[in-house]
Every structure is written in structure tokens, then in C-alpha cells.
Design a protein around this motif. Sequence first.
Motif, PDB file in Angstrom:
ATOM      1  N   LYS A  66       7.568   7.684  10.978  1.00  0.00           N
ATOM      2  CA  LYS A  66       6.257   7.034  10.961  1.00  0.00           C
ATOM      3  C   LYS A  66       5.262   7.881  10.167  1.00  0.00           C
ATOM      4  O   LYS A  66       5.389   9.097  10.104  1.00  0.00           O
ATOM      5  N   PRO A  67       4.249   7.232   9.608  1.00  0.00           N
ATOM      6  CA  PRO A  67       3.179   8.008   8.974  1.00  0.00           C
ATOM      7  C   PRO A  67       2.331   8.657  10.064  1.00  0.00           C
ATOM      8  O   PRO A  67       2.443   8.304  11.246  1.00  0.00           O
ATOM      9  N   LEU A  68       1.500   9.580   9.688  1.00  0.00           N
ATOM     10  CA  LEU A  68       0.524  10.136  10.618  1.00  0.00           C
ATOM     11  C   LEU A  68      -0.394   8.991  11.035  1.00  0.00           C
ATOM     12  O   LEU A  68      -0.899   8.257  10.188  1.00  0.00           O
ATOM     13  N   LEU A  69      -0.580   8.802  12.330  1.00  0.00           N
ATOM     14  CA  LEU A  69      -1.458   7.756  12.840  1.00  0.00           C
ATOM     15  C   LEU A  69      -2.731   8.405  13.358  1.00  0.00           C
ATOM     16  O   LEU A  69      -2.685   9.301  14.192  1.00  0.00           O
ATOM     17  N   LEU A  70      -3.861   7.970  12.846  1.00  0.00           N
ATOM     18  CA  LEU A  70      -5.144   8.535  13.247  1.00  0.00           C
ATOM     19  C   LEU A  70      -6.098   7.394  13.566  1.00  0.00           C
ATOM     20  O   LEU A  70      -6.524   6.670  12.672  1.00  0.00           O
ATOM     21  N   GLU A  71      -6.384   7.232  14.861  1.00  0.00           N
ATOM     22  CA  GLU A  71      -7.299   6.182  15.288  1.00  0.00           C
ATOM     23  C   GLU A  71      -8.718   6.742  15.344  1.00  0.00           C
ATOM     24  O   GLU A  71      -8.970   7.777  15.940  1.00  0.00           O
ATOM     25  N   MET A  72      -9.627   6.049  14.697  1.00  0.00           N
ATOM     26  CA  MET A  72     -11.025   6.466  14.659  1.00  0.00           C
ATOM     27  C   MET A  72     -11.811   5.747  15.745  1.00  0.00           C
ATOM     28  O   MET A  72     -11.802   4.521  15.807  1.00  0.00           O
TER      29      MET A  72
ATOM     30  N   GLN B 120       9.667  -0.509   5.594  1.00  0.00           N
ATOM     31  CA  GLN B 120      10.302  -1.228   4.488  1.00  0.00           C
ATOM     32  C   GLN B 120      10.109  -0.490   3.165  1.00  0.00           C
ATOM     33  O   GLN B 120      11.026  -0.415   2.346  1.00  0.00           O
ATOM     34  N   ALA B 121       8.944   0.057   2.955  1.00  0.00           N
ATOM     35  CA  ALA B 121       8.651   0.736   1.690  1.00  0.00           C
ATOM     36  C   ALA B 121       9.358   2.079   1.569  1.00  0.00           C
ATOM     37  O   ALA B 121       9.733   2.485   0.472  1.00  0.00           O
ATOM     38  N   THR B 122       9.523   2.765   2.696  1.00  0.00           N
ATOM     39  CA  THR B 122      10.106   4.104   2.648  1.00  0.00           C
ATOM     40  C   THR B 122      11.604   4.117   2.931  1.00  0.00           C
ATOM     41  O   THR B 122      12.285   5.086   2.605  1.00  0.00           O
TER      42      THR B 122
ATOM     43  N   LYS C 278       2.532  10.424  -3.779  1.00  0.00           N
ATOM     44  CA  LYS C 278       2.169  10.805  -2.410  1.00  0.00           C
ATOM     45  C   LYS C 278       3.381  10.640  -1.511  1.00  0.00           C
ATOM     46  O   LYS C 278       4.057   9.632  -1.539  1.00  0.00           O
ATOM     47  N   ARG C 279       3.657  11.631  -0.708  1.00  0.00           N
ATOM     48  CA  ARG C 279       4.802  11.581   0.196  1.00  0.00           C
ATOM     49  C   ARG C 279       4.381  11.651   1.662  1.00  0.00           C
ATOM     50  O   ARG C 279       5.052  11.110   2.516  1.00  0.00           O
ATOM     51  N   ARG C 280       3.317  12.345   1.958  1.00  0.00           N
ATOM     52  CA  ARG C 280       2.836  12.449   3.347  1.00  0.00           C
ATOM     53  C   ARG C 280       1.657  11.493   3.498  1.00  0.00           C
ATOM     54  O   ARG C 280       0.575  11.765   3.001  1.00  0.00           O
ATOM     55  N   LEU C 281       1.893  10.377   4.170  1.00  0.00           N
ATOM     56  CA  LEU C 281       0.890   9.328   4.281  1.00  0.00           C
ATOM     57  C   LEU C 281       0.339   9.260   5.697  1.00  0.00           C
ATOM     58  O   LEU C 281       1.024   9.601   6.660  1.00  0.00           O
ATOM     59  N   ALA C 282      -0.884   8.796   5.804  1.00  0.00           N
ATOM     60  CA  ALA C 282      -1.537   8.610   7.099  1.00  0.00           C
ATOM     61  C   ALA C 282      -2.097   7.202   7.171  1.00  0.00           C
ATOM     62  O   ALA C 282      -2.548   6.647   6.176  1.00  0.00           O
TER      63      ALA C 282
ATOM     64  N   GLY D 293       0.823  -1.213   0.000  1.00  0.00           N
ATOM     65  CA  GLY D 293       0.000   0.000   0.000  1.00  0.00           C
ATOM     66  C   GLY D 293       0.852   1.255   0.000  1.00  0.00           C
ATOM     67  O   GLY D 293       0.587   2.219  -0.736  1.00  0.00           O
ATOM     68  N   THR D 294       1.889   1.253   0.821  1.00  0.00           N
ATOM     69  CA  THR D 294       2.789   2.408   0.883  1.00  0.00           C
ATOM     70  C   THR D 294       3.509   2.604  -0.436  1.00  0.00           C
ATOM     71  O   THR D 294       3.605   3.734  -0.945  1.00  0.00           O
ATOM     72  N   GLU D 295       4.016   1.510  -1.017  1.00  0.00           N
ATOM     73  CA  GLU D 295       4.701   1.616  -2.310  1.00  0.00           C
ATOM     74  C   GLU D 295       3.771   2.167  -3.387  1.00  0.00           C
ATOM     75  O   GLU D 295       4.176   3.005  -4.202  1.00  0.00           O
ATOM     76  N   TYR D 296       2.535   1.711  -3.394  1.00  0.00           N
ATOM     77  CA  TYR D 296       1.571   2.191  -4.387  1.00  0.00           C
ATOM     78  C   TYR D 296       1.340   3.695  -4.230  1.00  0.00           C
ATOM     79  O   TYR D 296       1.389   4.445  -5.210  1.00  0.00           O
ATOM     80  N   LEU D 297       1.092   4.128  -3.006  1.00  0.00           N
ATOM     81  CA  LEU D 297       0.826   5.558  -2.786  1.00  0.00           C
ATOM     82  C   LEU D 297       2.047   6.403  -3.138  1.00  0.00           C
ATOM     83  O   LEU D 297       1.919   7.454  -3.765  1.00  0.00           O
ATOM     84  N   ARG D 298       3.220   5.944  -2.766  1.00  0.00           N
ATOM     85  CA  ARG D 298       4.440   6.697  -3.097  1.00  0.00           C
ATOM     86  C   ARG D 298       4.691   6.721  -4.598  1.00  0.00           C
ATOM     87  O   ARG D 298       5.112   7.741  -5.139  1.00  0.00           O
TER      88      ARG D 298
END
Length: 109
Positions: A83-89, A76-78, A52-56, A43-48
Motif C-alpha cells: 500500500k502507499p503511505l496513507l495520511l488522513e488530514m 493495479q498500477a503497481t 516516483k516510487r514512494r507514493l502517499a 494517477g499512480t501510473e503518471y507518478l511512477r
Amino acid sequence: MSFQQSIQSVLDWNIPVVYANRCIPFAGFPLLYPDLVKASRLGTEYLRSSGKRRLAFVHKQLPDHLLPYFLDGYRQATGSAEKPLLLEMADSMDLAKDCIPALSVATQH
């Protein structure tokens, strides 16, 4: 109908069930657990690769032992310890109303 009730309905009809992607406390059917590190890395590789550089990582509450798998895939991907922004819902939160504004502010910095 809750998720648990819907799964129980399927089981009550004797329909075979294999559930993948989370550990759920139901007996009577096999559980396939995904490779969370690989899923996060892909997922990270796909977004990058999409620029996309700033991931959450937006998620519902996770058992404490699962978050490191997602973070390891991200690392591993970056190739970075960042760390990416962590947002718990919380269950009461609405993605559009409660999370999108926080994400848009965070990605502007």
C-alpha cells in the motif's frame, strides 16, 4: 461560507448543478460519481512514469467504503499488494505545516 452554503446559494439562484467527485447529501441535482479505481490507477501510473516510487495518498476523512477503490487502483498500477503511505488530514490540519514534514520523513526511508 461553507461548502454546503455555497452549493445552497447556487441552488437558490436556480442554477443547474452537477457535482462530481464526492457523495454529498444534497437533493435537487444529479450526482456524477467518478471511477475512483481508474482515477487512482491513472494517477499512480503518471507518478511512477515520472520516476516516483514512494507514493502517499493524502486525503480528508473518507467514508470507509471509498478507500478500497483508491487502493485497488494503486494495486493495479503497481502490480503489488503493497500500500502507499496513507495520511488522513483532519479539518484542522494544514497541508504545508502538518503533512509535508511527515511525508518528507517517510520518503527518506
